[in-house]
Enzyme design. Sequence first.
Site, short mmCIF file in Angstrom:
data_model
loop_
_atom_site.label_atom_id
_atom_site.label_comp_id
_atom_site.label_asym_id
_atom_site.label_seq_id
_atom_site.Cartn_x
_atom_site.Cartn_y
_atom_site.Cartn_z
N ASP A 98 -13.14 -8.31 3.99
CA ASP A 98 -12.59 -7.26 4.83
C ASP A 98 -11.53 -7.94 5.72
O ASP A 98 -11.81 -9.01 6.26
CB ASP A 98 -13.72 -6.65 5.68
CG ASP A 98 -13.28 -5.37 6.37
OD1 ASP A 98 -12.31 -5.44 7.17
OD2 ASP A 98 -13.88 -4.32 6.13
N GLY A 124 -6.01 -0.04 -4.28
CA GLY A 124 -5.48 1.23 -3.78
C GLY A 124 -4.45 1.78 -4.75
O GLY A 124 -4.16 1.17 -5.79
N TYR A 168 -2.47 6.57 15.09
CA TYR A 168 -2.12 5.92 13.83
C TYR A 168 -0.70 5.34 13.89
O TYR A 168 -0.48 4.15 13.62
CB TYR A 168 -2.24 6.91 12.67
CG TYR A 168 -1.70 6.36 11.38
CD1 TYR A 168 -2.33 5.30 10.74
CD2 TYR A 168 -0.54 6.88 10.79
CE1 TYR A 168 -1.82 4.76 9.56
CE2 TYR A 168 -0.03 6.36 9.62
CZ TYR A 168 -0.67 5.29 9.01
OH TYR A 168 -0.16 4.77 7.86
N LEU A 184 -1.08 2.17 -4.44
CA LEU A 184 0.10 1.32 -4.60
C LEU A 184 -0.30 -0.02 -5.23
O LEU A 184 0.41 -0.55 -6.07
CB LEU A 184 0.80 1.10 -3.24
CG LEU A 184 2.03 0.21 -3.27
CD1 LEU A 184 3.08 0.71 -4.27
CD2 LEU A 184 2.67 0.11 -1.88
N ALA A 202 -4.90 -0.87 5.22
CA ALA A 202 -4.58 -0.11 6.44
C ALA A 202 -5.73 0.84 6.72
O ALA A 202 -6.46 1.23 5.80
CB ALA A 202 -3.30 0.70 6.26
N THR A 218 4.95 3.00 8.05
CA THR A 218 4.92 4.43 7.78
C THR A 218 6.06 5.18 8.47
O THR A 218 6.58 4.73 9.51
CB THR A 218 3.57 4.99 8.28
OG1 THR A 218 3.61 6.41 8.27
CG2 THR A 218 3.26 4.55 9.70
N ASP A 219 6.37 6.35 7.94
CA ASP A 219 7.32 7.27 8.58
C ASP A 219 6.75 7.81 9.90
O ASP A 219 7.50 8.33 10.74
CB ASP A 219 7.63 8.45 7.64
CG ASP A 219 6.37 9.15 7.14
OD1 ASP A 219 5.42 8.44 6.74
OD2 ASP A 219 6.33 10.39 7.15
N1 LIG Z 1 -0.61 6.94 1.46
C1 LIG Z 1 0.49 7.29 2.12
O1 LIG Z 1 0.92 8.45 2.13
C2 LIG Z 1 1.26 6.24 2.90
C3 LIG Z 1 2.40 6.60 3.63
C4 LIG Z 1 3.10 5.61 4.32
C5 LIG Z 1 2.63 4.30 4.29
N2 LIG Z 1 1.52 3.98 3.59
C6 LIG Z 1 1.05 2.60 3.58
O2 LIG Z 1 1.26 1.99 2.31
C7 LIG Z 1 0.21 1.04 2.04
C8 LIG Z 1 -0.45 1.35 0.69
O3 LIG Z 1 -0.98 2.69 0.75
P1 LIG Z 1 -1.94 3.29 -0.36
O4 LIG Z 1 -1.70 4.77 -0.36
O5 LIG Z 1 -1.82 2.52 -1.63
O6 LIG Z 1 -3.36 3.03 0.30
P2 LIG Z 1 -4.83 3.09 -0.36
O7 LIG Z 1 -4.77 3.70 -1.73
O8 LIG Z 1 -5.73 3.72 0.65
O9 LIG Z 1 -5.17 1.56 -0.50
C9 LIG Z 1 -5.43 0.75 0.61
C10 LIG Z 1 -6.37 -0.34 0.16
O10 LIG Z 1 -6.67 -1.16 1.29
C11 LIG Z 1 -8.06 -1.41 1.30
N3 LIG Z 1 -8.53 -1.61 2.67
C12 LIG Z 1 -8.47 -0.72 3.71
N4 LIG Z 1 -9.02 -1.24 4.80
C13 LIG Z 1 -9.42 -2.50 4.46
C14 LIG Z 1 -10.06 -3.55 5.14
N5 LIG Z 1 -10.41 -3.40 6.44
N6 LIG Z 1 -10.32 -4.71 4.50
C15 LIG Z 1 -9.98 -4.85 3.19
N7 LIG Z 1 -9.40 -3.89 2.45
C16 LIG Z 1 -9.13 -2.73 3.09
C17 LIG Z 1 -8.70 -0.16 0.72
O11 LIG Z 1 -9.98 -0.52 0.24
P3 LIG Z 1 -11.16 0.57 0.13
O12 LIG Z 1 -10.88 1.27 -1.16
O13 LIG Z 1 -12.40 -0.27 0.08
O14 LIG Z 1 -11.07 1.42 1.36
C18 LIG Z 1 -7.70 0.20 -0.37
O15 LIG Z 1 -7.99 -0.42 -1.58
C19 LIG Z 1 -0.74 1.13 3.24
O16 LIG Z 1 -0.38 0.17 4.20
C20 LIG Z 1 -0.45 2.52 3.78
O17 LIG Z 1 -0.82 2.71 5.12
C21 LIG Z 1 0.83 4.91 2.89
#
Ligand SMILES: NC(=O)c1ccc[n+]([C@@H]2O[C@H](COP(=O)([O-])OP(=O)(O)OC[C@H]3O[C@@H](n4cnc5c(N)ncnc54)[C@H](OP(=O)(O)O)[C@@H]3O)[C@@H](O)[C@H]2O)c1
Length: 280
Positions: free
Chosen positions: A34, A10, A123, A12, A58, A99-100
């Site tokens: 998964d 992802g 969510y 981050l 997530a 998350t916020d």
């Molecule tokens: N993005 C935001 O604005 C935001 C804001 C607040 C908090 N956060 C939290 O910060 C963290 C990192 O966010 P990010 O933006 O880096 O997220 P991201 O780019 O969507 O990365 C999440 C990763 O988790 C993997 N994933 C999701 N569901 C899964 C499952 N069931 N089994 C295995 N792998 C799975 C995804 O794989 P796939 O590519 O295969 O789906 C992806 O590689 C998360 O917990 C997110 O909720 C994000």
Amino acid sequence: MRICILGSNGQLGRDLIEALNSHDLVPFTRKDFDVTEHTRAKTILSGVRPQMIVNLTAYHRVDDCEANPEHAYDVNVLSVLNLVRIANDLDAKIIQFSTDYVFDGKASTPYVETSEPFPLSVYGNSRLAGEYLVRALARRFMLIRTCGLYGHAGSQGKGGNFVETMLKKARNQESIQVVSDQTVTPTSTKDLARQLALLLPTSHEGLFHVTNEGACSWYEFAVAILEIAGIQANLTPTTSVVYKAPALRPRYSVLENRRLKNLGLNRMLPWRDALAEYLG
Ligand SMILES: NC(=O)c1ccc[n+]([C@@H]2O[C@H](COP(=O)([O-])OP(=O)(O)OC[C@H]3O[C@@H](n4cnc5c(N)ncnc54)[C@H](OP(=O)(O)O)[C@@H]3O)[C@@H](O)[C@H]2O)c1
């Protein structure tokens, strides 16, 4: 330290792998397992015997969670419970993200770690339930709440990120409408990863807010993106009522990095500087 990173491809995850490269990293993606496959997750993680498990996975398509609450709870709650149990069995520290959107947005000053959460959406509820499980059951943990992430890898779960979406629409000369009644702190995953590289190896425990500094509406963020990138666009503000997203979002969800500041560890850049670094 041996660190397993789940969701490592992802936005981050990619930056965290770079920032933590002095450690013995074992990255996992959905292709490896998964997180909803609990037995498989346990077998694989037990084979690695990490000292730390960083869970970046997530289900965070906020509007889709309203239609798929079971899946939201499966990934954001039950899988977290399984990972907590695995971490406890292995005597590993678990680092869980949140998350916020656990807040209702009725505040007018930044939320700190002791502020009372009150989520408005499926969510937000599912993430708060995940938090509570970690706090109640994990022997050693950190919970990191962050906000509005963007990184070069683009959010895997959301299909791109806000910055790239704005740039693409502007280059295609599309007219762009962005909500001006939701105030957030956009946060660069590169800057967040640098901060985590400082925080994660410490012995600190518990909940941390970690976002870039300052606040803006999504509309103001879009204006800054186009300004710094030097692109003209037909950009106008709109409201959440007009935009009509299925999930309710907080009107104001600015987080203050209060604990980091109190510990003298806060290195997060002002959001505009972090954006300039990203665009540079
Ligand atoms: N993005 C935001 O604005 C935001 C804001 C607040 C908090 N956060 C939290 O910060 C963290 C990192 O966010 P990010 O933006 O880096 O997220 P991201 O780019 O969507 O990365 C999440 C990763 O988790 C993997 N994933 C999701 N569901 C899964 C499952 N069931 N089994 C295995 N792998 C799975 C995804 O794989 P796939 O590519 O295969 O789906 C992806 O590689 C998360 O917990 C997110 O909720 C994000």
